[in-house]
Design a protein around this motif. Structure first.
Motif, mmCIF file in Angstrom:
data_model
loop_
_atom_site.group_PDB
_atom_site.id
_atom_site.type_symbol
_atom_site.label_atom_id
_atom_site.label_comp_id
_atom_site.label_asym_id
_atom_site.label_seq_id
_atom_site.Cartn_x
_atom_site.Cartn_y
_atom_site.Cartn_z
ATOM 1 N N LEU A 120 0.852 -1.190 0.000
ATOM 2 C CA LEU A 120 0.000 0.000 0.000
ATOM 3 C C LEU A 120 0.888 1.240 0.000
ATOM 4 O O LEU A 120 1.677 1.452 0.920
ATOM 5 C CB LEU A 120 -0.911 0.006 1.226
ATOM 6 C CG LEU A 120 -1.916 1.148 1.311
ATOM 7 C CD1 LEU A 120 -3.006 0.971 0.267
ATOM 8 C CD2 LEU A 120 -2.532 1.237 2.701
ATOM 9 N N LEU A 121 0.744 2.052 -1.053
ATOM 10 C CA LEU A 121 1.487 3.311 -1.166
ATOM 11 C C LEU A 121 0.536 4.459 -0.906
ATOM 12 O O LEU A 121 -0.517 4.572 -1.547
ATOM 13 C CB LEU A 121 2.103 3.442 -2.560
ATOM 14 C CG LEU A 121 2.731 4.801 -2.905
ATOM 15 C CD1 LEU A 121 3.918 5.108 -1.990
ATOM 16 C CD2 LEU A 121 3.158 4.848 -4.362
ATOM 17 N N CYS A 122 0.886 5.317 0.047
ATOM 18 C CA CYS A 122 0.049 6.464 0.391
ATOM 19 C C CYS A 122 0.566 7.730 -0.264
ATOM 20 O O CYS A 122 1.772 7.902 -0.477
ATOM 21 C CB CYS A 122 -0.015 6.644 1.903
ATOM 22 S SG CYS A 122 -0.960 5.356 2.734
ATOM 23 N N ILE A 126 3.340 -2.968 4.074
ATOM 24 C CA ILE A 126 3.240 -4.346 3.611
ATOM 25 C C ILE A 126 2.274 -5.108 4.523
ATOM 26 O O ILE A 126 2.440 -5.123 5.747
ATOM 27 C CB ILE A 126 4.610 -5.050 3.598
ATOM 28 C CG1 ILE A 126 5.610 -4.268 2.734
ATOM 29 C CG2 ILE A 126 4.472 -6.481 3.099
ATOM 30 C CD1 ILE A 126 5.272 -4.235 1.263
ATOM 31 N N PHE A 127 1.271 -5.735 3.910
ATOM 32 C CA PHE A 127 0.311 -6.573 4.619
ATOM 33 C C PHE A 127 0.328 -7.970 4.000
ATOM 34 O O PHE A 127 0.802 -8.161 2.879
ATOM 35 C CB PHE A 127 -1.108 -6.005 4.516
ATOM 36 C CG PHE A 127 -1.285 -4.649 5.123
ATOM 37 C CD1 PHE A 127 -1.755 -4.508 6.423
ATOM 38 C CD2 PHE A 127 -0.999 -3.500 4.397
ATOM 39 C CE1 PHE A 127 -1.925 -3.254 6.991
ATOM 40 C CE2 PHE A 127 -1.168 -2.247 4.953
ATOM 41 C CZ PHE A 127 -1.624 -2.126 6.251
ATOM 42 N N GLN A 128 -0.213 -8.919 4.730
ATOM 43 C CA GLN A 128 -0.395 -10.261 4.201
ATOM 44 C C GLN A 128 -1.867 -10.628 4.305
ATOM 45 O O GLN A 128 -2.492 -10.451 5.358
ATOM 46 C CB GLN A 128 0.450 -11.289 4.944
ATOM 47 C CG GLN A 128 0.462 -12.666 4.263
ATOM 48 C CD GLN A 128 1.596 -13.534 4.757
ATOM 49 O OE1 GLN A 128 2.071 -13.357 5.870
ATOM 50 N NE2 GLN A 128 2.046 -14.471 3.930
ATOM 51 N N ARG A 167 2.570 -6.478 8.312
ATOM 52 C CA ARG A 167 3.883 -7.091 8.404
ATOM 53 C C ARG A 167 5.002 -6.081 8.673
ATOM 54 O O ARG A 167 5.767 -6.218 9.607
ATOM 55 C CB ARG A 167 4.189 -7.883 7.124
ATOM 56 C CG ARG A 167 3.331 -9.138 6.977
ATOM 57 C CD ARG A 167 3.694 -10.155 8.049
ATOM 58 N NE ARG A 167 2.867 -11.360 8.003
ATOM 59 C CZ ARG A 167 2.060 -11.729 8.961
ATOM 60 N NH1 ARG A 167 1.913 -10.976 10.050
ATOM 61 N NH2 ARG A 167 1.362 -12.842 8.876
ATOM 62 N N GLN A 168 5.097 -5.044 7.857
ATOM 63 C CA GLN A 168 6.164 -4.061 8.053
ATOM 64 C C GLN A 168 5.917 -2.852 7.167
ATOM 65 O O GLN A 168 4.991 -2.842 6.346
ATOM 66 C CB GLN A 168 7.536 -4.670 7.736
ATOM 67 C CG GLN A 168 7.769 -4.922 6.249
ATOM 68 C CD GLN A 168 9.145 -5.482 5.966
ATOM 69 O OE1 GLN A 168 9.285 -6.687 5.737
ATOM 70 N NE2 GLN A 168 10.166 -4.632 5.959
ATOM 71 N N TRP A 194 10.968 -7.755 4.140
ATOM 72 C CA TRP A 194 11.283 -7.184 2.822
ATOM 73 C C TRP A 194 12.479 -6.250 2.938
ATOM 74 O O TRP A 194 12.533 -5.397 3.822
ATOM 75 C CB TRP A 194 10.072 -6.437 2.277
ATOM 76 C CG TRP A 194 8.985 -7.353 1.807
ATOM 77 C CD1 TRP A 194 8.043 -7.961 2.577
ATOM 78 C CD2 TRP A 194 8.757 -7.796 0.471
ATOM 79 N NE1 TRP A 194 7.222 -8.748 1.797
ATOM 80 C CE2 TRP A 194 7.637 -8.662 0.503
ATOM 81 C CE3 TRP A 194 9.372 -7.535 -0.747
ATOM 82 C CZ2 TRP A 194 7.125 -9.275 -0.644
ATOM 83 C CZ3 TRP A 194 8.863 -8.134 -1.897
ATOM 84 C CH2 TRP A 194 7.756 -9.001 -1.837
ATOM 85 N N GLN A 195 13.426 -6.412 2.007
ATOM 86 C CA GLN A 195 14.642 -5.603 2.000
ATOM 87 C C GLN A 195 15.000 -5.232 0.565
ATOM 88 O O GLN A 195 14.679 -5.966 -0.376
ATOM 89 C CB GLN A 195 15.812 -6.370 2.636
ATOM 90 C CG GLN A 195 15.600 -6.785 4.079
ATOM 91 C CD GLN A 195 16.766 -7.592 4.613
ATOM 92 O OE1 GLN A 195 17.820 -7.677 3.987
ATOM 93 N NE2 GLN A 195 16.584 -8.180 5.789
#
Length: 262
Positions: free
Chosen positions: A114-116, A124-126, A137-138, A178-179
């Motif tokens: 999701l970009l705001c 980041i969601f799952q 998630r992060q 995520w990296q």
């Protein structure tokens, strides 16, 4: 005003996101026939996405800073994530209103990015389709404004940012987090193409005013009215109108208090 449109994978339904807080689900063959409304957002609905590998589910985001999961054919809300609860108070955008400018989905691990608008962060969601909920998630923070994000199967999450020297960042999950990955051949090739057309990218991004003009505006007319009324009463007390003999008419105490209370 329509802000986004989606079509169900079976081409039966057309889904539209409105400025007036609702999502309309219409029949594609007869768009005037409405199957359902997805109601619950408190501000304009900025983005919607039908989940590709779960075509009965819909993701939506709004100016009310929420990400919601729907069973859209019935209009039933399944889950709601409040983005404001994910922000740290120390962050410079911690109290800033924002709406999603992009919802991306990665079927490989059921991830939602999701970009705001105007915030250099990607959430980041799952998606847990069996339990019909979203798990946070992060968040990925960037030094520059993020223009867009997209998942690519077999690659990861591409992030396009406002930086000519490094316009692209490729992120992949490493040990569950995520990296950003080191620069590789694919990343160099696409970045070089973007750098060669940078003037066009800057021009298009500069035209985007975001969603700032779509939020509800509130007006407190009652407070202004009472303040002006009190000012008029104060002037009348200081300069009472003349009586029948040309003398200033004195107001009785009970009359003055009555007028003040009115």
């Amino acid at each position: 005003m329509l802000l986004d449109v989606a079509v169900s994978p079976d081409d039966r339904y057309v889904l539209t996101a409105d400025r007036d807080e609702k999502i309309r689900v219409s029949w594609a063959a007869a768009p005037h026939s409405i199957e359902s409304f997805c109601l619950g957002h408190a501000e304009f609905v900025s983005r919607i996405l039908v989940v590709p590998d779960h075509p009965e589910l819909l993701l939506s985001s709004s100016g009310d800073c929420t990400l919601r999961l729907w069973e859209y054919q019935s209009g039933r809300e399944l889950h709601c994530c409040h983005l404001t609860s994910l922000r740290e108070p120390a962050e410079p955008w911690g109290d800033k209103r924002s709406a999603a400018s992009r919802i991306a989905y990665w079927g490989q691990e059921s991830c939602v990015a999701l970009l705001c608008d105007c915030i250099p962060v990607v959430y980041i969601f799952q998606l847990d389709a069996r339990r019909q909920q979203l798990a946070y998630r992060q968040q990925l923070a960037f030094q520059h404004r993020v223009w867009d994000v997209a998942f690519e199967e077999g690659q990861g999450l591409w992030v396009l940012q406002d930086c000519r020297e490094a316009p692209l960042v490729l992120c992949r999950p490493v040990d569950g987090q995520w990296q950003a990955v080191p620069e590789n051949t694919a990343l160099k090739k696409v970045s070089a193409h973007l750098q060669g057309n940078w003037a066009m990218l800057e021009g298009v991004s500069g035209m985007d005013a975001g969603f700032s003009g779509l939020y509800k505006a509130t007006f407190d007319n009652v407070t202004a009215y009472l303040r002006k009324k009190e000012e008029r009463l104060q002037k009348r007390r200081q300069n009472p109108p003349p009586g029948p003999n040309g003398q200033a008419k004195k107001m009785k105490p009970e009359e003055a208090s009555l007028r003040c209370s009115s």
